[in-house]
Design an enzyme around this catalytic site. Structure first.
Site, PDB file in Angstrom:
ATOM      1  N   ASN A   8     -14.066 -43.180  10.586  1.00 49.41           N
ATOM      2  CA  ASN A   8     -12.936 -42.561  11.281  1.00 49.41           C
ATOM      3  C   ASN A   8     -13.301 -42.448  12.760  1.00 49.41           C
ATOM      4  OD1 ASN A   8     -10.877 -41.012  12.247  1.00 49.41           O
ATOM      5  ND2 ASN A   8     -11.367 -39.177  11.037  1.00 49.41           N
ATOM      6  N   LYS A  31     -11.472 -41.415  15.162  1.00 49.72           N
ATOM      7  CA  LYS A  31     -10.811 -40.284  15.839  1.00 49.72           C
ATOM      8  C   LYS A  31     -10.287 -40.745  17.213  1.00 49.72           C
ATOM      9  CE  LYS A  31     -13.748 -37.286  13.146  1.00 49.72           C
ATOM     10  NZ  LYS A  31     -14.446 -36.031  12.996  1.00 49.72           N
ATOM     11  N   HIS A  82      -6.356 -34.842   7.727  1.00 54.56           N
ATOM     12  CA  HIS A  82      -7.704 -34.588   8.257  1.00 54.56           C
ATOM     13  C   HIS A  82      -7.753 -33.162   8.813  1.00 54.56           C
ATOM     14  CE1 HIS A  82     -11.286 -34.747  10.709  1.00 54.56           C
ATOM     15  NE2 HIS A  82     -11.665 -35.768   9.955  1.00 54.56           N
ATOM     16  N   GLU A 142      -8.902 -31.950  11.390  1.00 54.64           N
ATOM     17  CA  GLU A 142      -8.547 -31.808  12.817  1.00 54.64           C
ATOM     18  C   GLU A 142      -7.032 -31.798  12.988  1.00 54.64           C
ATOM     19  OE1 GLU A 142     -11.052 -35.035  13.989  1.00 54.64           O
ATOM     20  OE2 GLU A 142     -12.787 -33.794  13.484  1.00 54.64           O
ATOM     21  N   GLU A 190     -14.087 -33.075   2.757  1.00 52.74           N
ATOM     22  CA  GLU A 190     -14.791 -32.880   4.022  1.00 52.74           C
ATOM     23  C   GLU A 190     -14.824 -31.389   4.343  1.00 52.74           C
ATOM     24  OE1 GLU A 190     -14.632 -36.638   6.735  1.00 52.74           O
ATOM     25  OE2 GLU A 190     -12.863 -35.442   7.110  1.00 52.74           O
ATOM     26  N   GLY A 192     -18.940 -33.078  12.357  1.00 53.30           N
ATOM     27  CA  GLY A 192     -19.414 -33.181  13.741  1.00 53.30           C
ATOM     28  C   GLY A 192     -20.434 -32.131  14.115  1.00 53.30           C
ATOM     29  N   SER A 215     -20.803 -35.128   8.745  1.00 55.69           N
ATOM     30  CA  SER A 215     -22.163 -35.406   9.216  1.00 55.69           C
ATOM     31  C   SER A 215     -22.910 -36.418   8.342  1.00 55.69           C
ATOM     32  CB  SER A 215     -22.960 -34.107   9.377  1.00 55.69           C
ATOM     33  OG  SER A 215     -22.350 -33.272  10.351  1.00 55.69           O
TER      34      SER A 215
HETATM   35  P1  13P Z   1     -18.633 -36.639  11.379  1.00 49.83           P
HETATM   36  O1  13P Z   1     -19.190 -37.752  10.511  1.00 49.83           O
HETATM   37  O2  13P Z   1     -18.741 -36.951  12.853  1.00 49.83           O
HETATM   38  O3  13P Z   1     -19.171 -35.317  10.990  1.00 49.83           O
HETATM   39  O4  13P Z   1     -17.051 -36.598  11.095  1.00 49.83           O
HETATM   40  C1  13P Z   1     -16.623 -36.555   9.787  1.00 49.83           C
HETATM   41  C2  13P Z   1     -15.171 -36.772   9.769  1.00 49.83           C
HETATM   42  O5  13P Z   1     -14.416 -35.925  10.206  1.00 49.83           O
HETATM   43  C3  13P Z   1     -14.665 -38.034   9.235  1.00 49.83           C
HETATM   44  O6  13P Z   1     -13.290 -37.969   9.036  1.00 49.83           O
END
Ligand code: 13P
Length: 245
Positions: free
Chosen positions: A3, A5, A90, A92, A162, A168, A207
């Site tokens: 992803n 983003k 997601h 976010e 997740e 992150g 992560s």
């Molecule tokens: P990270 O792998 O950067 O923690 O992000 C995970 C994520 O949100 C994938 O959709």
């Protein structure tokens, strides 16, 4: 699935796909589905320049086919580009754009009606984790997000667990937590869809790095990974694959 983003200019996406060929070939030889979810603006370029076996996902869509929805993109528009996967819900988007389980449900149903693959994300916040209500939260997200779907409609569905506190942050969930929650999700999917639920893939995200991906992918109830930061650089993306085969 990587992803991306809100990262990468079109030129950077192109640089990535131009060197990804051997990695995708290796994944295909090992029967592993692999892909990326670029920004809307990079989708066209990535679909055209990526090897044909690479999955390309959008990061969001609107559930209506067209109309007065400024700033939104319809599923037909994605289809026209040759995109057939889409991330939904997601954390976010839930946190910064107020996306609800009900909106996710409308999007998932619309994607399924177009024979596209919804990659539906669920997971609890740090506060919910610390209050011990992870399973309650995840159950509500799964049940409400998949409301009104029938067993015959879910074979293309993919779920990603997740935990928000692991995204992150470098604080990945332990393999015990990932296994426990992914197994719990499978149980809910079985309650909802019976044996058809066995077709639904469940991924872990949060992560995930080349150093730990194998620990997750060897868990009995984890079928794959949704990876943010570690999917951005080609070396790290290749290492994610190399470390699981
Ligand atoms: P990270 O792998 O950067 O923690 O992000 C995970 C994520 O949100 C994938 O959709």
């Amino acid at each position: 699935m990587g992803n991306w983003k809100m990262n990468k200019l079109i030129s950077e996406a192109n640089e990535f796909t131009s060197t990804i060929g051997p990695t995708i070939k290796k994944a295909t030889e090992h029967n592993i589905d692999i892909g990326v979810a670029p920004t809307y603006l990079c989708l066209d370029e990535v679909v055209r320049s990526a090897p044909k076996d690479m999955l390309v996902a959008a990061q969001n869509c609107h559930y209506e086919p067209h109309g007065a929805f400024t700033g939104e993109i319809s599923i037909e528009m994605l289809e026209e580009l040759g995109v057939n996967w889409c991330i939904i819900g997601h954390s976010e988007r839930r946190t910064y754009f107020n996306e609800t389980d009900q909106a996710c449900n409308l999007k998932i149903k619309a994607l399924i009606a177009h024979h596209m693959v919804p990659l539906y994300c669920v997971g609890e916040t740090l506060e919910q984790f610390e209050s011990g209500i992870t399973k309650e939260v995840v159950r509500r997200q799964v049940v409400d997000g998949l409301k009104d779907l029938t067993a015959s409609e879910v074979k293309n569905l993919v779920i990603a667990y997740e935990p928000v506190w692991s995204i992150g942050t470098g604080k990945n969930a332990s393999t015990e937590i990932a296994q426990d929650v992914c197994c719990y999700i499978r149980g809910i999917l079985h309650e909802l869809f019976g044996d058809a639920s066995e077709e639904i893939r469940v991924l872990y995200g949060g992560s995930v790095k080349p150093e730990n991906i194998r620990d997750y992918l060897t868990l009995p109830d984890v079928d794959g990974a949704l990876v943010g930061g570690a999917s951005l650089k080609i070396d790290s993306y290749q290492a994610l694959l190399d470390n699981i085969i």
